[in-house]
Enzyme design. Structure first.
Site, mmCIF file in Angstrom:
data_model
loop_
_atom_site.group_PDB
_atom_site.id
_atom_site.type_symbol
_atom_site.label_atom_id
_atom_site.label_comp_id
_atom_site.label_asym_id
_atom_site.label_seq_id
_atom_site.Cartn_x
_atom_site.Cartn_y
_atom_site.Cartn_z
ATOM 1 C CG ASP A 38 -0.564 -0.113 2.535
ATOM 2 O OD1 ASP A 38 0.661 -0.289 2.751
ATOM 3 O OD2 ASP A 38 -1.413 -0.012 3.459
ATOM 4 N N GLY A 126 -4.434 -6.518 18.642
ATOM 5 C CA GLY A 126 -3.096 -7.121 18.548
ATOM 6 C C GLY A 126 -3.036 -8.342 17.660
ATOM 7 C CB ALA A 127 -5.498 -10.547 16.211
ATOM 8 C CB SER A 130 -7.297 -3.207 10.976
ATOM 9 O OG SER A 130 -6.183 -3.324 10.172
ATOM 10 C CD GLU A 164 -2.832 3.523 12.849
ATOM 11 O OE1 GLU A 164 -4.071 3.530 12.891
ATOM 12 O OE2 GLU A 164 -2.134 2.797 13.571
ATOM 13 C CG ASP A 176 -4.687 -1.484 8.028
ATOM 14 O OD1 ASP A 176 -4.501 -2.304 7.104
ATOM 15 O OD2 ASP A 176 -3.854 -1.243 8.912
ATOM 16 C CE1 TYR A 228 3.411 -1.644 7.968
ATOM 17 C CE2 TYR A 228 4.260 0.605 8.026
ATOM 18 C CZ TYR A 228 3.371 -0.331 7.518
ATOM 19 O OH TYR A 228 2.459 0.048 6.568
HETATM 20 C C1 GLA Z 1 -0.270 -2.725 8.411
HETATM 21 C C2 GLA Z 1 -0.488 -1.315 7.887
HETATM 22 C C3 GLA Z 1 -1.015 -1.311 6.465
HETATM 23 C C4 GLA Z 1 -0.177 -2.194 5.564
HETATM 24 C C5 GLA Z 1 0.070 -3.554 6.215
HETATM 25 C C6 GLA Z 1 1.017 -4.403 5.427
HETATM 26 O O1 GLA Z 1 -1.502 -3.372 8.533
HETATM 27 O O2 GLA Z 1 -1.391 -0.627 8.718
HETATM 28 O O3 GLA Z 1 -1.083 0.003 5.980
HETATM 29 O O4 GLA Z 1 1.033 -1.568 5.235
HETATM 30 O O5 GLA Z 1 0.563 -3.435 7.529
HETATM 31 O O6 GLA Z 1 0.457 -4.772 4.218
#
Ligand code: GLA
Length: 386
Positions: A38, A126-127, A130, A164, A176, A228
């Site tokens: 994304d 935490g899973a 989202s 976020e 998400d 990340y």
């Molecule tokens: C998290 C982020 C998303 C995306 C995913 C990986 O969920 O919030 O924006 O980058 O990781 O695909």
């Protein structure tokens, strides 16, 4: 669903002493395929799931905003005039961060009334499903309604992402919130993260006798720290060195040249993103032409790419995926940002209980904590509740 709605209405009235003006809800999401694509302006294919965050909201006559939830003891209160990323922390950064972000996207925070919000959710925290985007999306549609802002859903997704990124401090992409706002029953959202063009793709799981199992490893992760952001930085470095504005502009055919230009680690990060984008396109085509029963190999290949090239899997996720693959799943992969969280397995309904037993057994054998396994279905995106 009905229960949470009633709980939220009662929780609101008990806490604030008056009836709310309305109830709004937004789902969590699971990503079928398209991971870490994304923020590279690529493609994703998530679905909104049948677990929701529900909130009751009442407008106030002054300019105070108060938020409370069934999962935290405190009521957080702030004057709208004082809303800023620096002033917000903890769980309240999600709902109040959205109020601030709406101000950045056109709401006149000096003119709108204050509000009280009470939130409850059955999206597991935490899973990797989202739970945070579910809160952001529910608050975004609720305030968009009561403040009469008239913003469309793509803009509300950007609002959630801004909260976020700037308030919570996680450098995440647009997937998400888009899934939570645009999802439809029995469908996935095929999103072009460059143009924000979204197409609804029929999944047909039920007709094909398939279910989507979530295997929550219980290994916790945070995208506000660590891996990340590092992965995101590697992708940006790769794009710069290849002379493109985003890795979206690199195709599978460009990979031999990329291998010559990039160091090994950056090359493998790039190769994941480039091949993953292609897998999303292939999955959409396969769903349309052959149906869900034919996408398993693409899910498996996605996992290998995340494990070996992007290096965001952990031993528990690999075990979940391997156990699923050797116990009847058509395909399986870790899902979400990685470093913990959940895997998904696409499996025939009749093979489900065998797989759940096998997963429990495999985790016990390795001395890992018992994972939580449950089936999700694709649900409607954020909505005002009757
Ligand atoms: C998290 C982020 C998303 C995306 C995913 C990986 O969920 O919030 O924006 O980058 O990781 O695909």
């Amino acid at each position: 669903m009905t229960d949470i709605r009633d709980d939220v209405r009662e929780g609101f009235a008990a806490l604030y002493g008056y009836e709310p003006s309305g109830i709004w809800s937004a789902p969590g999401r699971v990503n079928l395929i398209g991971e870490h694509t994304d923020y590279n302006e690529g493609f994703v294919l998530p679905l909104a799931i049948n677990r929701r965050t529900v909130l009751a909201l009442g407008l106030r006559e002054d300019r105070i905003a108060r938020v409370a939830s069934a999962f935290a003891d405190e009521v957080v209160e702030i004057d709208l005039a004082e809303l800023s990323p620096e002033r917000l922390s903890g769980w309240a950064a999600y709902p109040l961060g959205v109020a601030w972000a709406l101000g950045e996207r056109g709401a006149d925070l000096a003119a709108v009334p204050g509000f009280d919000i009470f939130i409850e959710s059955d999206v597991p925290v935490g899973a990797g499903l989202s739970s945070s985007a579910a809160i952001e999306s529910a608050v975004a549609i609720a305030l968009n309604d009561v403040w009469q802002l008239g913003l469309d859903r793509s803009t509300l997704a950007l609002v959630g992402q801004l909260a976020e990124n700037k308030v919570v401090g996680a450098p995440t992409g647009i997937m998400d919130q888009s899934a939570s706002l645009l999802g439809r029953k029995d469908s996935a959202v095929f999103l072009d993260c460059r143009t924000l063009d979204a197409q609804i793709i029929d999944l047909g799981f039920e007709a094909a006798g398939l279910v989507l199992l979530i295997i929550d490893t219980g290994v916790s992760h945070s995208h506000a720290t660590g891996g990340y952001a590092e992965r995101r930085a590697s992708c940006e470095l790769g794009a710069r060195e290849l002379g493109v504005s985003a890795l979206r502009d690199v195709s599978v055919d460009d990979l031999p040249r990329a291998r010559e230009v990039l160091d090994d680690v950056t090359f493998r990060r790039v190769r994941h993103v480039v091949t993953e984008n292609q897998r999303v396109l292939d999955t959409v085509r396969t769903l349309r032409e052959q149906g869900a029963g034919a996408i398993g190999d693409l899910l498996d290949a996605s996992h290998v790419s995340m494990r070996d090239d992007f290096e965001i899997s952990v031993a528990e996720l690999d075990l979940a995926v391997e156990t699923a693959q050797s116990n009847g799943a058509l395909g399986a992969r870790m899902t979400g940002g990685g470093f913990g969280g959940a895997a998904i397995a696409l499996i025939r309904a009749e093979d489900l209980s065998r797989l759940q037993v096998a997963i429990d057994g495999a985790f016990a054998e390795h001395g890992y904590g018992r994972p939580d396994t449950f089936v999700v279905t694709a649900a409607q995106g954020a909505s005002r509740e009757p």
